[in-house]
Scaffold this active site. Sequence first.
Site, mmCIF file in Angstrom:
data_model
loop_
_atom_site.group_PDB
_atom_site.id
_atom_site.type_symbol
_atom_site.label_atom_id
_atom_site.label_comp_id
_atom_site.label_asym_id
_atom_site.label_seq_id
_atom_site.Cartn_x
_atom_site.Cartn_y
_atom_site.Cartn_z
ATOM 1 N N SER A 111 0.857 -1.181 0.000
ATOM 2 C CA SER A 111 0.000 0.000 0.000
ATOM 3 C C SER A 111 0.895 1.233 0.000
ATOM 4 O O SER A 111 2.082 1.157 0.351
ATOM 5 C CB SER A 111 -0.899 0.004 1.238
ATOM 6 N N TYR A 157 -1.936 -1.524 10.562
ATOM 7 C CA TYR A 157 -2.023 -1.573 9.103
ATOM 8 C C TYR A 157 -0.751 -1.053 8.434
ATOM 9 O O TYR A 157 -0.142 -1.736 7.608
ATOM 10 C CB TYR A 157 -3.235 -0.790 8.608
#
Length: 317
Positions: free
Chosen positions: A164, A176
């Site tokens: 990401s 995350y």
Amino acid sequence: MLLYVAAFVGLFYLVRWYRERQVVSHLQDKYVFITGCDSGFRNLLARQLDVRGLRVLAACLTEEGAEQLRKQTSARLQTVILDVTQTESIAAATQWVKECVGDRGLWGLVNNASTSLRTAPNEWLNKQDFMNILSVNLLGVIEVTLSLLSLVRKAQGRVLNVSSVMGRVSLFGGGYCISKHGVEAFSDSLRRELSYFGVKVAIIEPGFFKTNVTSSERLMSSFKKAWDQSSSEVKEIYGEKFLETCLKSLKVMEQKCNPDLSVVTDCMEHALTACHPRTRYSAGWDAKLLYLPLSYLPTFLVDAFVYLGSPKPAQAL
């Protein structure tokens, strides 16, 4: 002088364009294993590769997700239930893949199972909150890869790990961003090690797209639960207004997310089918024009950018 530089740059992109247009032969004989195919990028990729003629082995978390995917695809696509947080489930799926591919080996492994729950300021969370994300986004990626590596090496195939832009720039707390930084590091070391065996490793770095990971409803619920479990001291330091501002920001973020998931899956398809895939794919204009350049800036400039859009705790200095 500028003319020579322009000519060199133009020649570089022309050669790259030509190389990247070359496609691997006999795609219809190649097997690709994709994790997390219940929804999102992975679901679309499974359908996209099936149309392209590849033999897709789709791992889903639920039987419902697997059944819906089978209804949308050809008989070539096969499904298996996989929980990437469970060693026994990974072992069973690995054995199933071995039986499916036989002596051909596994051409493509796409690690794309992902979760963003629970996400909140770090001080609101506990160790288990971090582990819940890391076990899926990082440790699951590592264990699945190690389990299937011999099959990929046999086919001299490809490993695609979905990271990401948050693997480059950490904009919020929780596991995350940490997990995506870890995926980047794991992929880099893996790429160098497997290059000796003809295996190519690529990293997909999407910007903000409309998926379950960026669902404002899910993220707002995550924030509220993290807030509820926080101590009274932490709540006093941050204040109710901080929480409310964060929740509003999550709604705005989801509205700005790109709904066209094919931008990402096209990158994945290229990495699996091109003779000369890229090492990294930045998917989305926000990734290319904002987060990628931002990751190269001095830290104080990155911090200043993040502060601009961030709410302040009630007792901030």
